[in-house]
Write a protein that holds these residues in place. Sequence first.
Motif, mmCIF file in Angstrom:
data_model
loop_
_atom_site.group_PDB
_atom_site.id
_atom_site.type_symbol
_atom_site.label_atom_id
_atom_site.label_comp_id
_atom_site.label_asym_id
_atom_site.label_seq_id
_atom_site.Cartn_x
_atom_site.Cartn_y
_atom_site.Cartn_z
ATOM 1 N N TRP A 94 1.512 -3.775 3.731
ATOM 2 C CA TRP A 94 1.395 -2.631 4.639
ATOM 3 C C TRP A 94 0.021 -2.001 4.529
ATOM 4 C CZ3 TRP A 94 0.104 2.423 3.952
ATOM 5 C CH2 TRP A 94 0.300 3.297 5.050
ATOM 6 N N TYR A 98 -2.728 -1.445 7.230
ATOM 7 C CA TYR A 98 -3.203 -0.078 7.509
ATOM 8 C C TYR A 98 -4.726 -0.037 7.510
ATOM 9 C CZ TYR A 98 -4.185 4.878 6.634
ATOM 10 O OH TYR A 98 -4.689 6.167 6.697
ATOM 11 N N ASP A 101 -6.017 -1.411 10.558
ATOM 12 C CA ASP A 101 -5.512 -0.667 11.728
ATOM 13 C C ASP A 101 -4.650 -1.568 12.613
ATOM 14 O OD1 ASP A 101 -5.103 1.575 13.249
ATOM 15 O OD2 ASP A 101 -6.932 1.326 14.453
ATOM 16 N N ASP A 102 -3.824 -2.414 11.956
ATOM 17 C CA ASP A 102 -2.943 -3.341 12.662
ATOM 18 C C ASP A 102 -1.530 -2.760 12.626
ATOM 19 O OD1 ASP A 102 -1.450 -5.427 13.687
ATOM 20 O OD2 ASP A 102 -2.462 -6.977 12.492
ATOM 21 N N GLU A 103 -1.176 -2.032 13.648
ATOM 22 C CA GLU A 103 0.118 -1.349 13.665
ATOM 23 C C GLU A 103 1.286 -2.331 13.687
ATOM 24 O OE1 GLU A 103 0.312 1.493 16.764
ATOM 25 O OE2 GLU A 103 -1.351 2.723 15.972
ATOM 26 N N GLU A 104 1.115 -3.461 14.381
ATOM 27 C CA GLU A 104 2.195 -4.443 14.425
ATOM 28 C C GLU A 104 2.480 -5.005 13.036
ATOM 29 O OE1 GLU A 104 3.316 -8.668 16.664
ATOM 30 O OE2 GLU A 104 1.529 -7.540 17.258
ATOM 31 N N MET A 106 1.730 -3.479 10.262
ATOM 32 C CA MET A 106 2.272 -2.372 9.475
ATOM 33 C C MET A 106 3.781 -2.240 9.696
ATOM 34 S SD MET A 106 -0.787 0.384 10.154
ATOM 35 C CE MET A 106 0.235 1.771 9.632
ATOM 36 N N ALA A 107 4.192 -2.320 10.963
ATOM 37 C CA ALA A 107 5.623 -2.218 11.278
ATOM 38 C C ALA A 107 6.397 -3.382 10.668
ATOM 39 C CB ALA A 107 5.813 -2.169 12.786
#
Length: 227
Positions: A94, A98, A101-104, A106-107
């Motif tokens: 994660w 983070y 800046d890779d939100e996918e 991270m999710a």
Amino acid sequence: MPEAGTGPGEVGNELAERQHRNAGHDDSRISIIEAILLAMVALLAAWSGFAAAQWSTESRLALARSATNRTEASQAELRAMESRNFDGSTFDAWFTAYGADDEEAMALAERRFRPELEVAFHAWLETDPGTNPDAPPGPTYMPDYEEPDQALAAEKTAEADRLYEEGSHSAVTADDYVRITVLLASVLFIVGISGQFKIRRARHGLVAVGGAILAYSVILLIIAPKP
């Protein structure tokens, strides 16, 4: 005619006969005392042997339970270590996402969080770790982070220590009863051979020694822990 007096020979015979009767009475009394001592020793030795066996069994059972708890503690400790390593790897994934800046990603990493880590993770985010220099290094450092297996390992270790102490105490108590049984066996021997002595003082002395050892053994039995 005047009554004839008692001659020296008759007096001697009377004294000899009286001494013989007294000796017979004395032998009867000491025989009764010996019989009483032997009966008491037989009963107490049986009880002492039973108590020694009981405490020895308690010791073995307690030590076996201690070993079982120690094994379960080690297994729980291993599971806790594996869980912590997994939580660390998922959080690292994660954090890498983070930083990128890779939100996918991270999710995706968050979906892999264990429930215990997820609770601590959200509590950690509330500390504003991005701008707060006093924030903990990660979720695993939060008070909210719980490790059930780690707590179980500590509980099992404490129980294992307690059972080990209990087993050791039971073993010592069993040894004490064995020593008492040996003392009682010595009384059996002493009183048993006393009847072989023709000298009454020697016989009386052996019975007295046996009685003293028996009294000491009774005191030890009274103060010893009961099975």
